[in-house]
Enzyme design. Sequence first.
Site, PDB file in Angstrom:
ATOM      1  N   SER A  78       0.765  -0.805  -0.077  1.00  0.00           N
ATOM      2  CA  SER A  78      -0.309   0.147   0.200  1.00  0.00           C
ATOM      3  C   SER A  78       0.717   0.897  -0.112  1.00  0.00           C
ATOM      4  CB  SER A  78      -0.975   0.035   1.214  1.00  0.00           C
ATOM      5  OG  SER A  78      -2.221   1.035   0.885  1.00  0.00           O
ATOM      6  N   ASP A 191      -6.056  -3.207  -2.635  1.00  0.00           N
ATOM      7  CA  ASP A 191      -4.527  -2.950  -1.534  1.00  0.00           C
ATOM      8  C   ASP A 191      -4.260  -4.731  -0.466  1.00  0.00           C
ATOM      9  OD1 ASP A 191      -3.411  -2.043   1.353  1.00  0.00           O
ATOM     10  OD2 ASP A 191      -3.936  -0.715   0.656  1.00  0.00           O
TER      11      ASP A 191
END
Length: 333
Positions: A78, A191
């Site tokens: 991320s 993610d």
Amino acid sequence: MPFADICVWQLNRLVKPTLPVVSFRDILCDERQPMRKSQKPRLGLALGGGSARGWAHVGVLRALEQAGIRPDLVCGTSIGALVGAAYAAGELDRFEKWVLDLRMKDVISLMDVSLNGGILKGERLVEFFRHNFVDRPIEELAMPYAAVATALHTGTEVWLREGSTIDAVRASIALPALFTPVMRDGQMLVDGGLVNPVPVSLARAMGADIVIAVDLSADILGRHLRAELEPDIPIDEIGEWKRKLHDNLGALLPGRTEDEVHWPSMLNVVATSINIMQVRISRSRMAGEPPDAIISPRLAHLGLLDFHRSREAIEEGRRAVEVVMPSLRSLCA
């Protein structure tokens, strides 16, 4: 003649009688061959996810540099994938300047509303990076780099180690409900924090002998849902649709100043739930795949979209390195 030498002698007679006889002692210690010099252990850096808290990674990298500790490879999940990419590309100076110059209106200007898959499409953010930073293939970066994403349909952990760096980062930061997923190689990716919030295992797979992990969620479970201060941004700068977005995000963006009790926004509940999940996953995974050192900036007071508060995040990253510096020096000596 020692028994071991007799065995080797018999083996030479039966298999290759024309070859010179080799003794067991020669096999163990051949003085004709120089001893291989021991290689320096490879140091890997695993940068965890954490949305706006991720600017602390910049402070961590700066503090490590000042201490003479330079990783041989870097990977991230991320926001850790974003900062790690800037570092691996040799763009950390320009990236840090951009981060420090960010204001709330700049953050909002990069938002592009979507009706499918997530609130934000992320195209403006990607185009900004393509225009302002060189998008090199991962294979051509200055140091080994990789990002973590999650295959939405299967839940599989995906390691992105080749192709466009910016595309890999975009997939790794696709936080569910906030950013739309990314299609890559026939997979819909979101993610990487859903499966591997602090990618120690990836750093090991890349060849790291020593892994320093940066965990941005060490104190996040103590954070309470709360309203935050209203941003000082004129409506005409934000635009009407951005004002609506700001109102809907509620506590995710700075909110009301009243002390009245109110329900948090839907996205704040989602974001907090994801934080809880990622904390539990990262603790479990690091218990089974422990790093050699953990750096834990304490930034639970920062909200999901507090990207404009970069200076305090960077300083906290530096401070967190100082706390564990004695162990880092002994580890990297």
